[in-house]
Design a protein around this motif. Sequence first.
Motif, PDB file in Angstrom:
ATOM      1  N   TYR A  24      -1.190   1.764  -2.810  1.00  0.00           N
ATOM      2  CA  TYR A  24      -0.587   1.546  -4.125  1.00  0.00           C
ATOM      3  C   TYR A  24      -1.273   2.399  -5.195  1.00  0.00           C
ATOM      4  O   TYR A  24      -0.621   2.961  -6.070  1.00  0.00           O
ATOM      5  CB  TYR A  24      -0.664   0.073  -4.511  1.00  0.00           C
ATOM      6  CG  TYR A  24       0.573  -0.713  -4.165  1.00  0.00           C
ATOM      7  CD1 TYR A  24       1.741  -0.565  -4.909  1.00  0.00           C
ATOM      8  CD2 TYR A  24       0.583  -1.612  -3.108  1.00  0.00           C
ATOM      9  CE1 TYR A  24       2.883  -1.290  -4.606  1.00  0.00           C
ATOM     10  CE2 TYR A  24       1.719  -2.351  -2.794  1.00  0.00           C
ATOM     11  CZ  TYR A  24       2.869  -2.170  -3.552  1.00  0.00           C
ATOM     12  OH  TYR A  24       4.008  -2.880  -3.241  1.00  0.00           O
ATOM     13  N   ALA A  29      -0.029   3.000  -9.065  1.00  0.00           N
ATOM     14  CA  ALA A  29       0.154   1.624  -9.519  1.00  0.00           C
ATOM     15  C   ALA A  29      -1.111   1.078 -10.179  1.00  0.00           C
ATOM     16  O   ALA A  29      -2.223   1.566  -9.952  1.00  0.00           O
ATOM     17  CB  ALA A  29       0.537   0.728  -8.337  1.00  0.00           C
ATOM     18  N   VAL A  31      -3.462  -1.869  -9.952  1.00  0.00           N
ATOM     19  CA  VAL A  31      -3.772  -2.822  -8.882  1.00  0.00           C
ATOM     20  C   VAL A  31      -4.978  -3.669  -9.247  1.00  0.00           C
ATOM     21  O   VAL A  31      -6.028  -3.143  -9.632  1.00  0.00           O
ATOM     22  CB  VAL A  31      -4.043  -2.088  -7.546  1.00  0.00           C
ATOM     23  CG1 VAL A  31      -4.432  -3.087  -6.452  1.00  0.00           C
ATOM     24  CG2 VAL A  31      -2.824  -1.281  -7.124  1.00  0.00           C
ATOM     25  N   TYR A 212       3.818  -1.112   2.542  1.00  0.00           N
ATOM     26  CA  TYR A 212       4.101  -0.546   1.219  1.00  0.00           C
ATOM     27  C   TYR A 212       5.576  -0.179   1.080  1.00  0.00           C
ATOM     28  O   TYR A 212       6.228  -0.519   0.080  1.00  0.00           O
ATOM     29  CB  TYR A 212       3.231   0.683   0.986  1.00  0.00           C
ATOM     30  CG  TYR A 212       3.580   1.457  -0.264  1.00  0.00           C
ATOM     31  CD1 TYR A 212       3.123   1.051  -1.514  1.00  0.00           C
ATOM     32  CD2 TYR A 212       4.393   2.591  -0.197  1.00  0.00           C
ATOM     33  CE1 TYR A 212       3.462   1.745  -2.663  1.00  0.00           C
ATOM     34  CE2 TYR A 212       4.727   3.295  -1.341  1.00  0.00           C
ATOM     35  CZ  TYR A 212       4.258   2.870  -2.570  1.00  0.00           C
ATOM     36  OH  TYR A 212       4.607   3.551  -3.706  1.00  0.00           O
ATOM     37  N   GLU A 216       8.155  -1.987  -1.560  1.00  0.00           N
ATOM     38  CA  GLU A 216       8.692  -1.174  -2.643  1.00  0.00           C
ATOM     39  C   GLU A 216      10.184  -0.889  -2.509  1.00  0.00           C
ATOM     40  O   GLU A 216      10.881  -0.775  -3.524  1.00  0.00           O
ATOM     41  CB  GLU A 216       7.932   0.155  -2.719  1.00  0.00           C
ATOM     42  CG  GLU A 216       6.538   0.028  -3.309  1.00  0.00           C
ATOM     43  CD  GLU A 216       6.587  -0.430  -4.761  1.00  0.00           C
ATOM     44  OE1 GLU A 216       7.058   0.344  -5.606  1.00  0.00           O
ATOM     45  OE2 GLU A 216       6.193  -1.582  -5.033  1.00  0.00           O
TER      46      GLU A 216
END
Length: 253
Positions: A24, A29, A31, A212, A216
């Motif tokens: 991520y 992102a 996180v 992931y 997503e």
Amino acid sequence: MNVAGSVWITGAGSGLGRALALRYLNAGASVAGTARRVETLADVASAAAGMTGQFKAQPGDLTKAGQAETLVDAIEQTAGPIGCAVLNAGTHIPEAADKFSAATVASLLESNVMSVAYCLEALLPRMLARGRGQIAINASLAGYRGLPRAAAYGASKAALINMAESLRIELEPRGIAVRLINPGFVRTPLTDRNNFPMPFLMDVEKAAERLYRELEHGSGFEIVFPRRFAYILKFLRLLPYALYLPLVRRMTQ
């Protein structure tokens, strides 16, 4: 299903949680990672140096009532609303039947089930108020049916499967996507404890990439890997006890 907001990953200090956090972060992102040991989260931050995402270490013991609420408060104050929570924290204690211990059962229920329940209790009111969010609960293919040396571990994972199914039914119409993660054998510090053959053992980075992509871009309820092993266990799940029990006994002797 890409949900806007920060990503919270529990059990982020090692194994699949660590690999997913880094995936991520590499994608940019924001996180927040939770683990009991501060040094493991520092290692994640070090590994993420140079990546475009932002990592916020939020250490804590999720088996203690109140910790999840405190952590969620801190995360949302510093990183913004949690859009996706991956409730991955847990452990594995293989134990043969002749060593059966109620203390092991209690310990695994506390680590694997209650830690998730505390997180859900903290997350759900916030996500319901916003009318959106994604919660992924990491169970295991071992929760499908009874397996040797997994009376305690399998029971804890079966509880999570049932919990996730129940919540999915109620929460999906209200904008909350509950996802169930059912991994098989993934190479992590937990599976390194096993002293038996692990069919279709999967590299942790490959597993994190699969997870992931599903979080997503997917929208289905259950996320399984490795798929070949999952298909075998899904087939075994359909067998009547008269076939299942002797077959698994022969397969695992």
